[in-house]
Design a protein around this motif. Structure first.
Motif, mmCIF file in Angstrom:
data_model
loop_
_atom_site.group_PDB
_atom_site.id
_atom_site.type_symbol
_atom_site.label_atom_id
_atom_site.label_comp_id
_atom_site.label_asym_id
_atom_site.label_seq_id
_atom_site.Cartn_x
_atom_site.Cartn_y
_atom_site.Cartn_z
ATOM 1 N N TYR A 140 8.432 0.969 5.926
ATOM 2 C CA TYR A 140 7.168 0.477 5.996
ATOM 3 C C TYR A 140 6.434 0.316 7.127
ATOM 4 O O TYR A 140 7.060 0.344 8.228
ATOM 5 N N ASP A 143 3.120 10.796 13.153
ATOM 6 C CA ASP A 143 3.122 10.353 11.805
ATOM 7 C C ASP A 143 4.431 9.459 11.449
ATOM 8 O O ASP A 143 4.195 8.510 10.533
ATOM 9 N N SER A 157 0.827 -1.075 0.002
ATOM 10 C CA SER A 157 0.062 -0.115 -0.005
ATOM 11 C C SER A 157 0.950 1.364 0.143
ATOM 12 O O SER A 157 1.703 1.379 0.912
ATOM 13 N N GLU A 158 0.640 2.045 -1.145
ATOM 14 C CA GLU A 158 1.528 3.315 -1.203
ATOM 15 C C GLU A 158 1.400 4.197 0.111
ATOM 16 O O GLU A 158 2.449 4.922 0.629
ATOM 17 N N SER A 159 0.312 4.206 0.664
ATOM 18 C CA SER A 159 -0.217 5.144 2.119
ATOM 19 C C SER A 159 0.609 4.498 3.248
ATOM 20 O O SER A 159 0.864 5.467 4.113
ATOM 21 N N GLU A 160 1.157 3.273 2.999
ATOM 22 C CA GLU A 160 1.719 2.908 4.327
ATOM 23 C C GLU A 160 3.341 2.907 3.909
ATOM 24 O O GLU A 160 4.055 2.313 4.821
ATOM 25 N N LYS A 161 3.780 3.468 3.098
ATOM 26 C CA LYS A 161 5.380 3.571 2.623
ATOM 27 C C LYS A 161 5.897 5.182 3.140
ATOM 28 O O LYS A 161 5.049 6.010 3.019
#
Length: 535
Positions: free
Chosen positions: A252, A493, A240-244
């Motif tokens: 990750y 974040d 998932s790109e949002s988790e990188k």
């Protein structure tokens, strides 16, 4: 890959494991039937004179897929199933276990546990004192997975690992091995307190090691995976790109792109071969969570285990420098005010997350270090009174139904900073420093005080800028000095989990899985040594 071989040997318990066909369905047993079996044990123990008893019926599935280059080296798929019975009689503990779950044999095993307790009582100096624990009745808890990894076809897992190996070789690696570890613990707990607890717990760890060899010198270096073992299902391996986190190296969070990491790993191990050797001295360190988790585990997690503090436990690396007098003072300076470390068994996706521990205690979260001050430890039911607690903190665990449960580490994590700080903010005013990603070798003394840690990737920082890669780096300190050098922690974040899938403790040894979270943190003036071998 450091520790993987030893860990694989320790799981499962070989004397009781049976091989399971890869296509055999895997479904939890009937809770009502397990309750009937548990009641047989509880009633038998009471009739023989037990003042307290608990029962754990466990079914454990372990699946390991092991590959190297273009070959599958091994596929392990095993099950163990049985019952452990723990009792107090005449003020002392007794324990016995069986994998023959007939009514008669369960009753005999319960009687044996009581007999052992009564013999143990002959050596008592004071009786076991259990913290009160309410009964929960019939309850259940499951790891909140999206996709059961055991239901994913073996071919799909093998194809993923072989594609990882292929990408690593094409990227310049000479050797690569990749492994997928899966564990499913189906545990049923019952006690004379009135609890009947059914739990279904899942863990996963995908990992690899890429090795590159210099043909001229014979020197070789390795870059291991930047994954973390997790309390999740197969969804962890769905990218998932949002988790990188994109940066000098892609990192990750709650999803792991194993193929992408192998590709960048192959490039980075080549870069490591060309990197200059570090010059020993004092540096400001910026430590990524993928590195810092291990330092937390060894220098905070283990020394705050109350059994080590009390000297009850010294196996697998000693006791603890955090003696009771330091806690009682209420002012022992463990670290700087930026250091807030909590214990918990609640965090979703963590290895330690369960609803109830192996004494039937509901799990919770509590402070260990608050603004740099030691404020608490980790305890179980028969230790809680020693530090004035009215209840256990839920830290009891056994890695099998055939082993007695004892104190094990919960998740222990450094809390994010409250200011809006990113990794770039931690680096920008560093004059002479090193940014470290990934974990590797470590050493720590028998009091969990003096230590040395290394990593996977080292980037030199000069005047607030990353200027290149370094090699042969390890940092040395002692626990108190190191944590007092923490001058900043990035915000929430950046928070990520690392952890240990095969943390060992006890004798005979048991393993457990535990997570350690943090955001990237900065430590000023830490001693760095050069680890290169001089020939």
């Amino acid at each position: 890959m450091t520790g993987l071989g030893a860990g694989a040997i320790m799981l499962p318990k070989s004397s009781f494991a049976r091989a399971v066909p890869l296509d055999e369905p895997w479904t939890p047993g009937d809770a009502a039937q397990k309750k009937q079996l548990a009641d047989v044990a509880l009633n038998a123990a009471k009739s023989k004179g037990a003042s307290y008893s608990d029962v754990r019926i466990g079914r454990y599935l372990n699946q390991f897929v092991v590959t190297r280059e273009d070959k599958v080296q091994n596929i392990v798929n095993t099950e163990t199933y049985g019952m452990g019975i723990r009792v107090i009689a005449n003020g002392s503990w007794g324990f016995a276990a069986t994998d023959i779950l007939t009514t008669d044999n369960i009753a005999k095993t319960a009687a044996l546990a009581v007999a052992i307790a009564k013999e143990n009582a002959r050596l008592l100096t004071e009786p076991v004192q259990l913290a009160p624990q309410k009964g929960y009745g019939e309850v259940s808890w499951k790891t909140p997975i999206e996709k059961n990894a055991f239901e994913v076809p073996i071919k799909e897992k093998v194809d993923l690992l072989l594609s990882v190996n292929d990408a690593a070789i094409k990227g310049g690696g000479n050797y690569v091995n990749s492994i997928l570890f899966l564990v499913n613990e189906q545990k049923y707990f019952a006690s004379t307190d009135g609890s009947y607890i059914d739990q279904d717990i899942h863990r996963i760890w995908p990992t690899f090691g890429i090795t590159k060899v210099d043909e001229k010198t014979g020197k070789f270096l390795t870059r291991n995976a930047l994954s973390a073992p997790r309390g999740m299902g197969y969804e962890y391996l769905v990218p998932s790109e949002s988790e990188k986190i994109r940066g000098i190296s892609t990192l990750y969070k709650n999803r792991y792109d194993m193929l992408e990491d192998a590709k960048q790993g192959a490039t980075q191990v080549g870069d490591k071969m060309k990197a200059k050797s570090v010059e020993a001295g004092k540096y400001d360190l910026v430590l990524d969570p993928s590195n810092l988790w291990l330092t937390i585990h060894e220098s905070v997690g283990h020394p705050t285990e109350l059994d080590r503090v009390l000297g009850y436990e010294a196996n697998y690396a000693g006791t603890s420098f955090l003696t009771l007098d330091k806690w009682k003072s209420g002012k022992f300076n463990f670290g700087s005010k930026n250091v807030n470390i909590v214990a918990d068994k609640l965090q979703p996706g963590s290895l330690g997350a369960v609803g109830y521990d192996d004494e039937g205690v509901g799990t919770k979260r509590w402070d260990l270090i608050k603004e740099g001050i030691l404020v608490n430890y980790q305890t179980i039911r028969d230790q809680a009174h020693i530090i004035g607690l009215n209840e256990s903190q839920g830290c009891c665990y056994a890695d099998s139904w055939s082993d007695v449960q004892f104190q094990r580490m919960p998740n222990v994590s450094l809390q994010p900073g409250k200011e809006a700080l990113k990794v770039a903010d931690l680096i920008k005013n560093v004059e002479k420093g090193i940014y470290i990603i990934g974990d590797s070798s470590f050493s720590i003394d028998q009091q969990r005080y003096n230590f040395q840690f290394s990593g996977q990737l080292y980037y030199e920082i000069k005047n607030g800028q990353i200027v290149g890669m370094l090699n042969d780096v390890a940092y040395q300190s002692n626990t108190q000095e190191f944590w007092n050098s923490c001058v900043a922690v990035a915000d929430k974040d950046d928070y990520r989990l690392g952890g240990s899938f095969f943390d060992g403790k006890g004798q005979p040894g048991q393993v457990s899985a535990v997570s350690h979270g943090s955001s990237t943190a900065r430590f000023n003036g830490v001693n760095v040594i050069n680890t290169a071998r001089k020939i």
